[in-house]
Write a protein that holds these residues in place. Sequence first.
Motif, PDB file in Angstrom:
ATOM      1  N   GLU A  64     162.934  22.296  81.854  1.00 38.05           N
ATOM      2  CA  GLU A  64     162.360  21.006  82.261  1.00 38.05           C
ATOM      3  C   GLU A  64     161.240  21.221  83.289  1.00 38.05           C
ATOM      4  OE1 GLU A  64     164.113  17.803  85.250  1.00 38.05           O
ATOM      5  OE2 GLU A  64     165.197  17.809  83.335  1.00 38.05           O
ATOM      6  N   ILE A  65     161.508  22.083  84.240  1.00 40.39           N
ATOM      7  CA  ILE A  65     160.518  22.364  85.285  1.00 40.39           C
ATOM      8  C   ILE A  65     159.312  23.098  84.704  1.00 40.39           C
ATOM      9  CG2 ILE A  65     160.132  23.676  87.429  1.00 40.39           C
ATOM     10  CD1 ILE A  65     163.064  22.922  88.171  1.00 40.39           C
ATOM     11  N   MET A  66     159.551  23.991  83.756  1.00 40.92           N
ATOM     12  CA  MET A  66     158.446  24.733  83.149  1.00 40.92           C
ATOM     13  C   MET A  66     157.579  23.848  82.257  1.00 40.92           C
ATOM     14  SD  MET A  66     158.495  27.662  84.578  1.00 40.92           S
ATOM     15  CE  MET A  66     159.168  26.870  86.043  1.00 40.92           C
ATOM     16  N   ILE A  67     158.163  22.831  81.640  1.00 42.10           N
ATOM     17  CA  ILE A  67     157.359  21.869  80.870  1.00 42.10           C
ATOM     18  C   ILE A  67     156.400  21.156  81.809  1.00 42.10           C
ATOM     19  CG2 ILE A  67     157.489  19.641  79.647  1.00 42.10           C
ATOM     20  CD1 ILE A  67     160.070  20.757  78.307  1.00 42.10           C
ATOM     21  N   ASP A  68     156.899  20.784  82.977  1.00 41.96           N
ATOM     22  CA  ASP A  68     156.047  20.135  83.971  1.00 41.96           C
ATOM     23  C   ASP A  68     154.977  21.104  84.481  1.00 41.96           C
ATOM     24  OD1 ASP A  68     155.787  17.570  85.657  1.00 41.96           O
ATOM     25  OD2 ASP A  68     155.732  19.178  87.155  1.00 41.96           O
ATOM     26  N   LEU A  69     155.328  22.379  84.643  1.00 37.37           N
ATOM     27  CA  LEU A  69     154.347  23.384  85.070  1.00 37.37           C
ATOM     28  C   LEU A  69     153.225  23.503  84.042  1.00 37.37           C
ATOM     29  CD1 LEU A  69     153.335  25.652  86.932  1.00 37.37           C
ATOM     30  CD2 LEU A  69     154.863  27.213  85.709  1.00 37.37           C
ATOM     31  N   ARG A  70     153.570  23.527  82.770  1.00 35.12           N
ATOM     32  CA  ARG A  70     152.551  23.602  81.712  1.00 35.12           C
ATOM     33  C   ARG A  70     151.597  22.399  81.784  1.00 35.12           C
ATOM     34  NH1 ARG A  70     153.092  27.153  77.557  1.00 35.12           N
ATOM     35  NH2 ARG A  70     155.000  28.354  77.580  1.00 35.12           N
ATOM     36  N   LYS A  71     152.160  21.224  81.949  1.00 37.08           N
ATOM     37  CA  LYS A  71     151.325  20.025  82.062  1.00 37.08           C
ATOM     38  C   LYS A  71     150.411  20.129  83.276  1.00 37.08           C
ATOM     39  CE  LYS A  71     154.596  16.852  79.898  1.00 37.08           C
ATOM     40  NZ  LYS A  71     155.562  15.776  80.142  1.00 37.08           N
ATOM     41  N   SER A  72     150.957  20.614  84.364  1.00 41.04           N
ATOM     42  CA  SER A  72     150.170  20.753  85.595  1.00 41.04           C
ATOM     43  C   SER A  72     149.044  21.769  85.424  1.00 41.04           C
ATOM     44  CB  SER A  72     151.073  21.181  86.749  1.00 41.04           C
ATOM     45  OG  SER A  72     152.068  20.223  86.972  1.00 41.04           O
ATOM     46  N   SER A 128     153.038  33.253  79.625  1.00 39.47           N
ATOM     47  CA  SER A 128     152.947  32.619  78.299  1.00 39.47           C
ATOM     48  C   SER A 128     151.991  31.425  78.332  1.00 39.47           C
ATOM     49  CB  SER A 128     154.321  32.223  77.781  1.00 39.47           C
ATOM     50  OG  SER A 128     154.820  31.103  78.440  1.00 39.47           O
ATOM     51  N   ILE A 129     151.943  30.703  79.439  1.00 37.24           N
ATOM     52  CA  ILE A 129     150.977  29.609  79.572  1.00 37.24           C
ATOM     53  C   ILE A 129     149.556  30.153  79.485  1.00 37.24           C
ATOM     54  CG2 ILE A 129     150.012  27.887  81.172  1.00 37.24           C
ATOM     55  CD1 ILE A 129     152.919  27.507  82.237  1.00 37.24           C
ATOM     56  N   LEU A 130     149.306  31.255  80.165  1.00 35.52           N
ATOM     57  CA  LEU A 130     147.977  31.866  80.145  1.00 35.52           C
ATOM     58  C   LEU A 130     147.620  32.395  78.757  1.00 35.52           C
ATOM     59  CD1 LEU A 130     148.198  33.774  83.535  1.00 35.52           C
ATOM     60  CD2 LEU A 130     146.844  31.726  83.066  1.00 35.52           C
ATOM     61  N   ILE A 131     148.589  32.993  78.090  1.00 37.83           N
ATOM     62  CA  ILE A 131     148.353  33.525  76.741  1.00 37.83           C
ATOM     63  C   ILE A 131     148.013  32.400  75.772  1.00 37.83           C
ATOM     64  CG2 ILE A 131     149.526  34.570  74.744  1.00 37.83           C
ATOM     65  CD1 ILE A 131     151.010  36.378  76.811  1.00 37.83           C
ATOM     66  N   GLU A 132     148.691  31.277  75.903  1.00 34.89           N
ATOM     67  CA  GLU A 132     148.468  30.144  74.998  1.00 34.89           C
ATOM     68  C   GLU A 132     147.214  29.352  75.338  1.00 34.89           C
ATOM     69  OE1 GLU A 132     152.086  27.911  75.162  1.00 34.89           O
ATOM     70  OE2 GLU A 132     153.265  29.640  74.508  1.00 34.89           O
ATOM     71  N   ASP A 133     146.625  29.614  76.477  1.00 30.49           N
ATOM     72  CA  ASP A 133     145.424  28.894  76.914  1.00 30.49           C
ATOM     73  C   ASP A 133     144.252  29.293  76.030  1.00 30.49           C
ATOM     74  OD1 ASP A 133     143.199  27.826  78.174  1.00 30.49           O
ATOM     75  OD2 ASP A 133     143.798  28.467  80.181  1.00 30.49           O
ATOM     76  N   LYS A 142     144.029  41.779  77.356  1.00 30.18           N
ATOM     77  CA  LYS A 142     144.789  40.586  77.736  1.00 30.18           C
ATOM     78  C   LYS A 142     146.126  40.895  78.396  1.00 30.18           C
ATOM     79  CE  LYS A 142     142.697  37.784  74.213  1.00 30.18           C
ATOM     80  NZ  LYS A 142     142.862  37.025  73.004  1.00 30.18           N
ATOM     81  N   ASP A 143     146.855  41.863  77.889  1.00 29.99           N
ATOM     82  CA  ASP A 143     148.185  42.127  78.431  1.00 29.99           C
ATOM     83  C   ASP A 143     148.145  42.351  79.933  1.00 29.99           C
ATOM     84  OD1 ASP A 143     149.349  41.838  75.961  1.00 29.99           O
ATOM     85  OD2 ASP A 143     149.425  43.978  75.550  1.00 29.99           O
ATOM     86  N   TYR A 144     147.294  43.253  80.366  1.00 31.83           N
ATOM     87  CA  TYR A 144     147.212  43.553  81.796  1.00 31.83           C
ATOM     88  C   TYR A 144     146.585  42.402  82.574  1.00 31.83           C
ATOM     89  CZ  TYR A 144     148.582  48.291  80.725  1.00 31.83           C
ATOM     90  OH  TYR A 144     149.285  49.390  80.318  1.00 31.83           O
ATOM     91  N   LEU A 145     145.589  41.792  81.994  1.00 26.39           N
ATOM     92  CA  LEU A 145     144.909  40.689  82.672  1.00 26.39           C
ATOM     93  C   LEU A 145     145.843  39.496  82.870  1.00 26.39           C
ATOM     94  CD1 LEU A 145     142.343  39.588  83.925  1.00 26.39           C
ATOM     95  CD2 LEU A 145     141.638  38.822  81.662  1.00 26.39           C
ATOM     96  N   PHE A 146     146.608  39.128  81.849  1.00 25.35           N
ATOM     97  CA  PHE A 146     147.516  38.002  81.976  1.00 25.35           C
ATOM     98  C   PHE A 146     148.636  38.303  82.962  1.00 25.35           C
ATOM     99  CE2 PHE A 146     146.173  36.612  77.496  1.00 25.35           C
ATOM    100  CZ  PHE A 146     145.182  35.798  77.999  1.00 25.35           C
ATOM    101  N   SER A 147     149.075  39.546  83.004  1.00 26.50           N
ATOM    102  CA  SER A 147     150.087  39.930  83.998  1.00 26.50           C
ATOM    103  C   SER A 147     149.507  39.828  85.405  1.00 26.50           C
ATOM    104  CB  SER A 147     150.589  41.347  83.732  1.00 26.50           C
ATOM    105  OG  SER A 147     151.310  41.375  82.525  1.00 26.50           O
ATOM    106  N   TYR A 148     148.288  40.293  85.560  1.00 26.41           N
ATOM    107  CA  TYR A 148     147.608  40.216  86.859  1.00 26.41           C
ATOM    108  C   TYR A 148     147.448  38.747  87.289  1.00 26.41           C
ATOM    109  CZ  TYR A 148     143.801  40.455  90.248  1.00 26.41           C
ATOM    110  OH  TYR A 148     143.027  40.310  91.357  1.00 26.41           O
ATOM    111  N   MET A 149     146.977  37.926  86.368  1.00 20.70           N
ATOM    112  CA  MET A 149     146.745  36.516  86.678  1.00 20.70           C
ATOM    113  C   MET A 149     148.064  35.804  87.011  1.00 20.70           C
ATOM    114  SD  MET A 149     143.872  35.831  83.715  1.00 20.70           S
ATOM    115  CE  MET A 149     143.797  34.068  83.863  1.00 20.70           C
TER     116      MET A 149
END
Length: 183
Positions: A64-72, A128-133, A142-149
Amino acid sequence: MNKNDLRVLKTKQNIHLSLTNLLKKKPLTQIKITELCKQANINRVTFYFHYQEIGDVFKELFEEIMIDLRKSYNEPYRYKEYIDREKLDPKTVRIFHHVKKYEEFYKIILSKEVSTEYYYMLFDEIRSILIEDKHTAYLEEKDYLFSYMSNSIIGLIIEWYRRDFQESADKMNIHLVNILKLY
């Protein structure tokens, strides 16, 4: 019973709040169903109607909290297809408003007393939010960059947590936008 039934929603909200209060005192693995039922002022039948075990409650709350994080996270893209980092308006950033809304939960999962499993759950969700962006689809390595971000975002949240969330969410948005402009 319909999962959108107001009684069901209120019961689950009460159970989530009770679990959050118990997690302030002890780890998830030490919380018993009887204890949660007592805290939530419900009986075991009600608990078992909705869940099989305590972990199911935590999973549902986390989701539930992660759904709100995605929206944010996606809020700045609500009115614009592309956002120039140099022109990003801190008022459109909503991640820190999300954290403030769920401050008690973040205090628990960022605490040194809890398992690093919570950190990795949050890390994986942000990643996963960053990957789906779709706005980051052009990036290489991407793997290292998304982990860094992901760790960068969590790092800002941890620093804010260390300061007991004293700065406003708006101030944190300004910090983030200023950091983004450096790169």
